[in-house]
Design an enzyme around this catalytic site. Structure first.
Site, short mmCIF file in Angstrom:
data_model
loop_
_atom_site.label_atom_id
_atom_site.label_comp_id
_atom_site.label_asym_id
_atom_site.label_seq_id
_atom_site.Cartn_x
_atom_site.Cartn_y
_atom_site.Cartn_z
N GLU A 140 1.52 -1.38 -0.68
CA GLU A 140 -0.31 -0.02 0.22
C GLU A 140 0.99 0.99 0.37
OE1 GLU A 140 -3.56 -2.39 2.77
OE2 GLU A 140 -2.66 -0.55 3.34
N CYS A 154 3.67 8.69 0.59
CA CYS A 154 3.70 7.83 0.92
C CYS A 154 4.46 6.09 1.00
CB CYS A 154 3.05 7.71 2.91
SG CYS A 154 3.57 6.98 4.79
N CYS A 161 5.93 -6.08 8.51
CA CYS A 161 7.44 -5.56 9.26
C CYS A 161 8.06 -6.39 10.35
CB CYS A 161 7.00 -4.50 10.14
SG CYS A 161 8.29 -3.13 11.20
N CYS A 165 6.35 -3.53 16.51
CA CYS A 165 5.86 -2.18 17.09
C CYS A 165 4.12 -2.78 17.45
CB CYS A 165 5.66 -0.87 16.67
SG CYS A 165 7.76 -0.47 16.01
N CYS A 168 0.52 -0.60 15.87
CA CYS A 168 1.88 -0.61 13.83
C CYS A 168 0.44 -1.36 13.64
CB CYS A 168 2.35 0.12 14.03
SG CYS A 168 2.32 -0.24 12.41
N CYS A 385 -0.71 7.11 9.26
CA CYS A 385 -0.61 6.48 10.08
C CYS A 385 -0.37 5.12 10.82
CB CYS A 385 0.63 7.86 10.89
SG CYS A 385 2.22 7.17 11.56
#
Length: 409
Positions: A140, A154, A161, A165, A168, A385
């Site tokens: 994305e 972005c 990932c 975190c 996230c 975000c």
């Protein structure tokens, strides 16, 4: 179980201190690593086509010369890929090249690494592009228009990932794949092709999409260099920002080798909290991370690191946190971005109320810091975000919440 569910992944025991696998805060960490594709040159030797957007200019020039053509024709090709508002995605768009040269490229090279699967439009005008990769996964990319004439793309650097975190959504996925240089660069190329007429110039690039950019540093460094090439996409290095959760050796390399901007996702003022919400802190704690930045930036003029700070209600948003943050960044040329937490399914956290964010900001300003409050953009299409990706059935585990914060959640 993970290896069976995701056969293209394997466990890396040599990097045992990254990426959580246990539900206890003190558990050892694991890092998903990916079986890498061979470089473009090797694929060419095996009989397949080279991917032109995976090369920097010197490599394109060498490849053109190896095919028996003049170096000047390499620059003409480069301009077709990145300059002169062409942004070629097919061989018919290679305008200005002679017939034989274009025929050779058609036979021996590919121009496009991504395919648009869907484009979602948020109520505030933000766009989220879903790209399909050649081998199946989806990434994305977000286009953020601004009324002041500054439009930002972005970009993602990985599928998923490994950092886990806790706030996230992408981190729920684990790492599925590193993106190639071409797959990263093409996101910026598509942004200009698709939206320059509507939004005007795409002026800024932020590596704040899916993935930890410095976990894929070779491809990220190469892609960012292509983006700022003066004969190519020609983004200003000051307007290409690479964000990291805090991989210290890669931060040092980036500051030594790149002129692009650096952002560090900080999000806590104590190791206790950061160990929990950002497990990478167990390897590179606050003292090491901030000490490295203080040391590295003391020799760079007119350079400020951007600290990103996601505000999590009852976790990192007290006025004591604000005061500690002032002390932590002393001696580091910096700016602070306060970011409202954007909720997503399965999230433990709640956003800090707006009035408390402003109170937190005011304490930082009174302490002499440069502070911005970043508004959420695109959250109604999961484009804000921390909201990118699709974990699916397999997800990394949530870590144990320290007892003192259980009431806040």
């Amino acid at each position: 179980m993970a290896a069976q569910a995701l056969p293209f992944l394997r466990w890396s025991r040599s990097a045992s201190s990254l990426g959580a696998r246990s539900s206890t805060a003190a558990a050892p960490l694991r890092l998903f690593s990916v079986l890498r594709r061979p470089p473009a040159a090797a694929r060419c030797e095996a009989g397949s086509k080279v991917m032109l957007k995976g090369m920097d200019y010197s490599e394109v020039e060498s490849w053109v010369k190896a095919q028996g053509y003049r170096p000047g024709q390499a620059m003409m090709l480069w301009k077709c890929l990145y300059g002169n508002n062409v942004w070629a995605h097919c061989h018919d768009e290679l305008t200005g090249l002679n017939k034989d040269f274009r025929k050779m490229i058609t036979e021996r090279a590919d121009l496009k690494a991504l395919t648009v699967k869907d484009i979602l439009t948020a109520s505030d005008g933000t766009r989220k592009i879903l790209f399909s990769l050649e081998d199946g996964p989806v990434i994305e990319t977000v286009i953020i228009p601004c009324a002041r004439g500054r439009t930002t793309v972005c970009v993602s650097s990985q599928v998923g990932c490994a950092m886990n975190c806790q706030f996230c959504f992408t981190g729920r996925m684990g790492l599925r794949k590193h993106l190639s240089t071409a797959e990263i660069v093409e996101q910026a190329v598509f942004a200009r092709r698709l939206f320059s007429d509507e939004f005007g110039a795409i002026t800024n690039v932020v590596f704040m999409g899916m993935g930890e950019p410095f976990h894929n540093i070779d491809n990220v460094m190469k892609a960012s260099a292509i983006m700022v090439d003066e004969q190519g996409l020609h983004f200003s290095p000051r307007k290409v920002t690479v964000s990291t959760s805090g991989l210290v050796p890669q931060i040092k390399r980036f500051l030594h080798e790149s002129n692009c901007s650096l952002a560090v996702s900080l999000n806590a003022t104590t190791d206790e909290v950061r160990n929990w919400i950002m497990p990478i802190n167990r390897k590179y704690n606050l003292n090491l991370l901030l000490g490295t930045l203080r040391e590295e930036l003391c020799v760079r003029k007119n350079y400020r690191v951007l600290f990103e700070y996601v505000m999590l209600s009852g976790v990192n948003d007290s006025m004591d946190d604000a005061k500690r943050l002032i002390e932590l960044v002393q001696g580091i040329p910096c700016k602070i971005n306060l970011i409202s937490f954007n909720p997503h399914s399965g999230s433990q956290f709640k956003p800090t109320p707006d009035e408390k964010i402003l109170e937190f900001r005011n304490v930082l300003i009174q302490g002499g810091l440069i502070v911005f409050v970043r508004l959420s953009r695109g959250d109604d299409q999961m484009a804000a975000c921390g909201q990118l990706g699709e974990p699916g059935d397999y997800q990394l585990p949530l870590l144990r919440v320290p007892e003192k914060f259980q009431v806040a959640l």
